[in-house]
Design a protein around this motif. Structure first.
Motif, short mmCIF file in Angstrom:
data_model
loop_
_atom_site.label_atom_id
_atom_site.label_comp_id
_atom_site.label_asym_id
_atom_site.label_seq_id
_atom_site.Cartn_x
_atom_site.Cartn_y
_atom_site.Cartn_z
N LEU A 258 13.50 -9.35 -13.48
CA LEU A 258 13.17 -10.80 -13.76
C LEU A 258 14.28 -11.59 -14.56
O LEU A 258 15.27 -10.87 -15.16
CB LEU A 258 11.66 -11.05 -14.67
CG LEU A 258 10.65 -10.56 -13.95
CD1 LEU A 258 9.48 -10.42 -14.90
CD2 LEU A 258 10.41 -11.21 -12.72
N PRO A 259 14.33 -12.78 -14.71
CA PRO A 259 15.26 -13.38 -15.32
C PRO A 259 15.63 -12.96 -16.80
O PRO A 259 14.57 -12.64 -17.47
CB PRO A 259 14.97 -15.04 -15.43
CG PRO A 259 14.03 -15.10 -14.57
CD PRO A 259 13.54 -13.62 -14.00
N GLN A 260 16.88 -12.57 -17.22
CA GLN A 260 17.05 -11.47 -18.24
C GLN A 260 17.24 -12.80 -19.26
O GLN A 260 18.55 -12.65 -20.00
CB GLN A 260 18.35 -10.89 -18.06
CG GLN A 260 17.75 -9.80 -17.05
CD GLN A 260 19.01 -8.67 -16.51
OE1 GLN A 260 19.87 -8.68 -17.32
NE2 GLN A 260 18.60 -7.72 -15.86
N MET A 261 16.32 -13.55 -19.96
CA MET A 261 16.19 -14.28 -21.15
C MET A 261 15.83 -13.58 -22.22
O MET A 261 15.33 -12.42 -22.32
CB MET A 261 15.57 -15.52 -20.69
CG MET A 261 14.16 -15.06 -20.62
SD MET A 261 13.04 -16.48 -19.95
CE MET A 261 12.74 -17.21 -21.54
N PHE A 262 15.87 -14.31 -23.36
CA PHE A 262 15.36 -13.74 -24.77
C PHE A 262 13.64 -14.42 -24.68
O PHE A 262 13.54 -15.52 -24.54
CB PHE A 262 16.00 -14.28 -26.00
CG PHE A 262 17.34 -13.36 -26.11
CD1 PHE A 262 17.13 -12.31 -26.92
CD2 PHE A 262 18.49 -13.76 -25.64
CE1 PHE A 262 18.35 -11.43 -27.31
CE2 PHE A 262 19.42 -12.95 -25.96
CZ PHE A 262 19.66 -11.73 -26.81
N TYR A 263 12.90 -13.43 -24.84
CA TYR A 263 11.38 -13.58 -24.80
C TYR A 263 10.79 -13.42 -25.99
O TYR A 263 11.55 -12.80 -26.94
CB TYR A 263 10.64 -12.60 -23.71
CG TYR A 263 11.09 -12.72 -22.37
CD1 TYR A 263 10.25 -13.79 -21.72
CD2 TYR A 263 12.16 -11.91 -21.59
CE1 TYR A 263 10.60 -13.69 -20.12
CE2 TYR A 263 12.51 -12.12 -20.37
CZ TYR A 263 11.63 -12.89 -19.54
OH TYR A 263 12.20 -13.04 -18.39
N PRO A 264 9.65 -14.01 -26.74
CA PRO A 264 9.00 -13.85 -27.90
C PRO A 264 8.86 -12.56 -28.05
O PRO A 264 8.41 -11.88 -27.05
CB PRO A 264 8.15 -14.87 -27.87
CG PRO A 264 8.46 -15.83 -26.98
CD PRO A 264 9.28 -15.18 -25.68
N VAL A 265 8.95 -11.80 -29.40
CA VAL A 265 8.59 -10.68 -29.51
C VAL A 265 6.82 -10.56 -29.50
O VAL A 265 6.36 -11.48 -29.86
CB VAL A 265 9.18 -9.86 -30.71
CG1 VAL A 265 10.70 -9.74 -30.63
CG2 VAL A 265 8.72 -10.61 -31.95
N VAL A 266 6.27 -9.03 -29.22
CA VAL A 266 5.10 -9.09 -29.40
C VAL A 266 4.52 -8.92 -30.79
O VAL A 266 3.52 -9.54 -30.95
CB VAL A 266 4.53 -7.69 -28.54
CG1 VAL A 266 3.00 -7.57 -28.65
CG2 VAL A 266 4.77 -7.90 -26.96
N ASP A 267 5.32 -8.31 -31.48
CA ASP A 267 5.03 -7.88 -32.90
C ASP A 267 5.87 -8.36 -33.88
O ASP A 267 7.18 -7.88 -33.84
CB ASP A 267 4.63 -6.10 -33.24
CG ASP A 267 4.19 -6.06 -34.48
OD1 ASP A 267 4.55 -6.69 -35.45
OD2 ASP A 267 3.40 -5.13 -34.59
N LYS A 268 5.79 -9.46 -34.85
CA LYS A 268 6.66 -9.95 -35.39
C LYS A 268 6.49 -9.54 -36.99
O LYS A 268 7.41 -9.90 -37.99
CB LYS A 268 6.35 -11.56 -35.94
CG LYS A 268 6.70 -12.34 -34.38
CD LYS A 268 6.41 -13.84 -34.53
CE LYS A 268 6.59 -14.52 -33.16
NZ LYS A 268 6.41 -16.00 -33.24
N THR A 269 5.75 -8.57 -37.21
CA THR A 269 5.82 -7.66 -38.64
C THR A 269 7.30 -7.36 -39.03
O THR A 269 8.06 -6.79 -38.20
CB THR A 269 4.99 -6.28 -38.38
OG1 THR A 269 3.52 -6.76 -37.95
CG2 THR A 269 5.01 -5.89 -39.99
N PRO A 270 7.61 -7.66 -40.38
CA PRO A 270 8.94 -7.53 -40.62
C PRO A 270 9.19 -5.93 -40.63
O PRO A 270 8.55 -5.06 -40.71
CB PRO A 270 8.90 -8.05 -42.06
CG PRO A 270 7.69 -9.05 -42.06
CD PRO A 270 6.69 -8.55 -41.27
#
Length: 339
Positions: free
Chosen positions: A248-260
């Motif tokens: 698929l287009p190799q873009m930056f996608y939002p992460v699933v888990d944003k826990t530090p």
């Protein structure tokens, strides 16, 4: 080499800084200078020098390229560029062959780190509010280097100016962006489904906040997944950062888990590759080779990004999660290889 580039646009920016819109964003077009890709599988680099007396924060990236022309593009942040020239052959994984048109050098001479990556007609990227890549006076990034991979030779007199438009501000932002690139070496046996895996423990006293990920393989990649692994006496906890089909287009996608992510946590990635050929395929720079990359973009609050910019292992058949020095358990084997 272009020098002190951002001040070229400083007139309009200074006017905005003095008005009520203190966070005005301006744009700089970072493009190849009408190069002629004279051979197949050519990597070309061109640099810009950041004004040494000013701090800048890059807050967005607008690709100016097509996958029919450029296989992929990278922007490196460097302390020193790999060459003092305007354009050079920067195929890092080539066998030190001599180019008959361009000098040969790495993208960076020192202080190499990935700032941005693009492939397969990925769209623009805007960073979260208050987040920017710090470059210039007080940053280790004194130069930016654009690398473009051209798969095919261009006809005579046909040139290219692919690149990226950079959105930037001079206003200090409280959250500095960083990228850590996870990848492997190794090779894939003929007619074989292989797991190419890597993992590195965070050893620095920093708290990083993941917000985007990007995957990259060539044609054999089916799934690329990335995790943060938290160790405890009760067993490993594998939290998914993100996974994608790399076709698929190799873009930056939002992460699933944003826990530090903190010191002692482990960053891990797997590429599931399906080699349908009757010959082995190795990790390498050409389109006939393969790559296994997982990019994690993050920010730190009132701090500097991780000193560690890369996390690579030897890959198969030498390295797997199951025999890694970390002694992993509870490996999410099925989840990591399916969408």
């Amino acid at each position: 080499m272009k020098t002190a580039i951002f001040p070229v646009l400083a007139t309009s920016l200074l006017v905005c800084i003095s008005c009520v819109f203190a966070h005005e964003v301006d744009t700089y077009d970072f493009l190849m200078p009408n190069v002629w890709p004279h051979k197949d599988e050519l990597y070309l680099c061109t640099p810009i020098r950041i004004a040494p007396t000013t701090n800048y924060y890059i807050v967005g990236f607008v690709p100016q390229a097509s996958m029919h022309t450029a296989h992929h593009m990278l922007i490196y942040g460097c302390s020193e560029p790999g060459s003092n020239g305007t354009v050079w052959d920067c195929g890092e994984m080539q066998n030190n062959e001599i180019d008959d048109m361009f000098p040969t050098a790495n993208p960076c001479g020192s202080g190499s780190q990935v700032v941005y990556a693009w492939a397969r007609d990925a769209p623009s990227l805007n960073l979260p509010k208050g987040v920017g890549f710090h470059v210039g006076r007080d940053s280790s990034i004194k130069y930016l280097v654009l690398q473009v991979h051209y798969m095919s030779r261009f006809p005579q007199k046909v040139t290219d100016k692919s690149g990226v438009s950079l959105k930037y501000t001079k206003k200090r932002l409280p959250r500095q962006a960083g990228v850590i690139l996870l990848g492997t070496g190794g090779y894939i046996f003929p007619n074989h489904v292989e797991h190419m895996e890597t993992a590195c423990t965070v050893m620095e006293e920093k708290v990083i906040h993941p917000f985007a990920f990007r995957t990259h393989t060539h044609s054999l990649g089916k799934v690329v997944s990335g995790y943060v692994v938290r160790r405890s006496d009760r067993g490993d906890e594998w939290k998914l950062l993100g996974k994608k089909n790399p076709q698929l287009p190799q873009m930056f996608y939002p992460v699933v888990d944003k826990t530090p992510v903190r010191k002692g946590d482990v960053l891990a990635a797997r590429c599931t590759m399906n080699n349908t050929h009757d010959y082995p395929v190795k990790i390498g720079a050409t389109n006939n080779d393969e790559m296994c990359n997982f990019y994690l973009m993050y920010w730190v609050e009132n701090d500097t990004p991780l000193k560690r910019k890369y996390c690579f292992t030897n890959g198969p058949p030498y390295y797997y999660w199951e025999n890694a020095p970390e002694g992993f358990n509870r490996i999410p084997d099925g989840e990591a290889s399916t969408l």
